[in-house]
Design a protein around this motif. Structure first.
Motif, PDB file in Angstrom:
ATOM      1  N   UNK A 169      15.122   3.326   5.104  1.00  0.00           N
ATOM      2  CA  UNK A 169      14.692   3.711   3.763  1.00  0.00           C
ATOM      3  C   UNK A 169      13.611   2.760   3.258  1.00  0.00           C
ATOM      4  N   UNK A 170      13.837   1.464   3.446  1.00  0.00           N
ATOM      5  CA  UNK A 170      12.852   0.468   3.023  1.00  0.00           C
ATOM      6  C   UNK A 170      11.530   0.670   3.754  1.00  0.00           C
ATOM      7  N   UNK A 171      11.606   1.012   5.047  1.00  0.00           N
ATOM      8  CA  UNK A 171      10.375   1.208   5.814  1.00  0.00           C
ATOM      9  C   UNK A 171       9.579   2.399   5.280  1.00  0.00           C
ATOM     10  N   UNK A 172      10.282   3.454   4.809  1.00  0.00           N
ATOM     11  CA  UNK A 172       9.595   4.591   4.197  1.00  0.00           C
ATOM     12  C   UNK A 172       8.801   4.139   2.977  1.00  0.00           C
ATOM     13  N   UNK A 173       9.387   3.251   2.176  1.00  0.00           N
ATOM     14  CA  UNK A 173       8.699   2.753   0.992  1.00  0.00           C
ATOM     15  C   UNK A 173       7.571   1.795   1.359  1.00  0.00           C
ATOM     16  N   UNK A 174       7.744   1.020   2.422  1.00  0.00           N
ATOM     17  CA  UNK A 174       6.644   0.167   2.894  1.00  0.00           C
ATOM     18  C   UNK A 174       5.461   1.020   3.319  1.00  0.00           C
ATOM     19  N   UNK A 175       5.767   2.094   4.060  1.00  0.00           N
ATOM     20  CA  UNK A 175       4.701   3.000   4.509  1.00  0.00           C
ATOM     21  C   UNK A 175       4.000   3.631   3.303  1.00  0.00           C
ATOM     22  N   UNK A 176       4.810   4.029   2.295  1.00  0.00           N
ATOM     23  CA  UNK A 176       4.227   4.606   1.082  1.00  0.00           C
ATOM     24  C   UNK A 176       3.281   3.604   0.427  1.00  0.00           C
ATOM     25  N   UNK A 177       3.750   2.367   0.255  1.00  0.00           N
ATOM     26  CA  UNK A 177       2.927   1.325  -0.374  1.00  0.00           C
ATOM     27  C   UNK A 177       1.620   1.122   0.382  1.00  0.00           C
ATOM     28  N   UNK A 178       1.698   1.052   1.695  1.00  0.00           N
ATOM     29  CA  UNK A 178       0.506   0.751   2.491  1.00  0.00           C
ATOM     30  C   UNK A 178      -0.503   1.896   2.486  1.00  0.00           C
ATOM     31  N   UNK A 179      -0.028   3.133   2.246  1.00  0.00           N
ATOM     32  CA  UNK A 179      -0.930   4.290   2.202  1.00  0.00           C
ATOM     33  C   UNK A 179      -1.486   4.549   0.810  1.00  0.00           C
ATOM     34  N   UNK A 180      -0.876   3.931  -0.208  1.00  0.00           N
ATOM     35  CA  UNK A 180      -1.283   4.158  -1.592  1.00  0.00           C
ATOM     36  C   UNK A 180      -2.211   3.026  -2.037  1.00  0.00           C
ATOM     37  N   UNK A 181      -3.489   3.346  -2.311  1.00  0.00           N
ATOM     38  CA  UNK A 181      -4.464   2.316  -2.655  1.00  0.00           C
ATOM     39  C   UNK A 181      -4.046   1.471  -3.851  1.00  0.00           C
ATOM     40  N   UNK A 182      -3.371   2.099  -4.814  1.00  0.00           N
ATOM     41  CA  UNK A 182      -3.018   1.391  -6.038  1.00  0.00           C
ATOM     42  C   UNK A 182      -1.872   0.400  -5.841  1.00  0.00           C
ATOM     43  N   UNK A 183      -1.068   0.598  -4.790  1.00  0.00           N
ATOM     44  CA  UNK A 183       0.076  -0.280  -4.547  1.00  0.00           C
ATOM     45  C   UNK A 183      -0.109  -1.187  -3.334  1.00  0.00           C
TER      46      UNK A 183
END
Length: 221
Positions: A8-22
């Motif tokens: 689950x944490x890795x999904x959020x890491x991936x989200x963060x890394x793909x989102x320019x604002x985060x």
């Protein structure tokens, strides 16, 4: 941490890394901050053609698209305006504009997908939890609000560019913000996260109130 929690944490890491604002170019959320968000969200899976957002309805959440693809549709003729991919916020425009949805959003079917099969996952964060976040995690509240604003402005710019046929060269808002924060840190000044987050939240609450009163006046006519 259990295997499922780590996934689950890795999904959020991936989200963060793909989102320019985060991402590290933007607000650069830490794993600790991601875990705070994970404790506040609800996870929703969606199917092909499943409608997640209807234009004009009152909004109560913003989403983090963790997997799958969503279609943003024109409510008049149902043609696809754009698509959202993992790393995209979903529904943040309602947070910025006063609590009402500005477009229709539904699950997009991969080629050969069965209509009864889940094809994507979205993490739902309620508006009231964002409003309360500044009391417990003021720095995180500020980062999220700035990220929503940056992402929303980016979508508006892309829409304008698409309609005008011209693309303006602009520096990312969050690249500028990131550089400003580095300079502030070098100077050893406090950021006063809590005050900044409160100002953003109070401003949004005023907009929601104005929109609600405007809608009520229209109904009374």
């Amino acid at each position: 941490m259990s295997a499922s929690s780590e996934k689950f944490l890795q999904l959020f890491r991936d989200f963060r890394d793909k989102n320019d604002a985060l991402s590290p170019h933007g607000q650069n959320l830490s794993d600790i901050e991601l875990k705070h968000i994970m404790r506040m969200v609800n996870i929703v899976e969606f199917k092909p053609y499943e409608c997640l957002i209807n234009k004009g309805e009152e909004a109560s959440w913003v989403g983090f698209l963790l997997s799958g693809v969503l279609s943003v549709l024109d409510d008049k003729d149902q043609h696809e305006i754009t698509t959202l991919h993992p790393g995209a916020f979903v529904g943040e425009m309602a947070l910025l504009e006063g609590g009402y949805r500005s477009a229709e959003v539904m699950g997009k079917a991969p080629e050969g997908a069965d209509e009864d099969t889940f094809v994507g996952t979205i993490a739902i964060l309620r508006f009231d939890l964002i409003d309360n976040m500044h009391e417990v995690y003021p720095a995180l509240a500020y980062k999220l609000l700035m990220a929503f604003a940056s992402d929303g402005m980016g979508k508006l710019r892309r829409t304008i560019d698409l309609k005008s046929g011209k693309k303006q060269k602009r520096q990312s808002t969050f690249r500028r913000m990131g550089q400003m924060e580095k300079n502030i840190n070098k100077q050893g000044k406090d950021k006063k996260w809590e005050e900044l987050a409160k100002k953003e939240i109070i401003y949004r609450q005023k907009i929601v109130k104005m929109k609600t009163e405007e809608s009520q006046r229209e109904q009374d006519l």
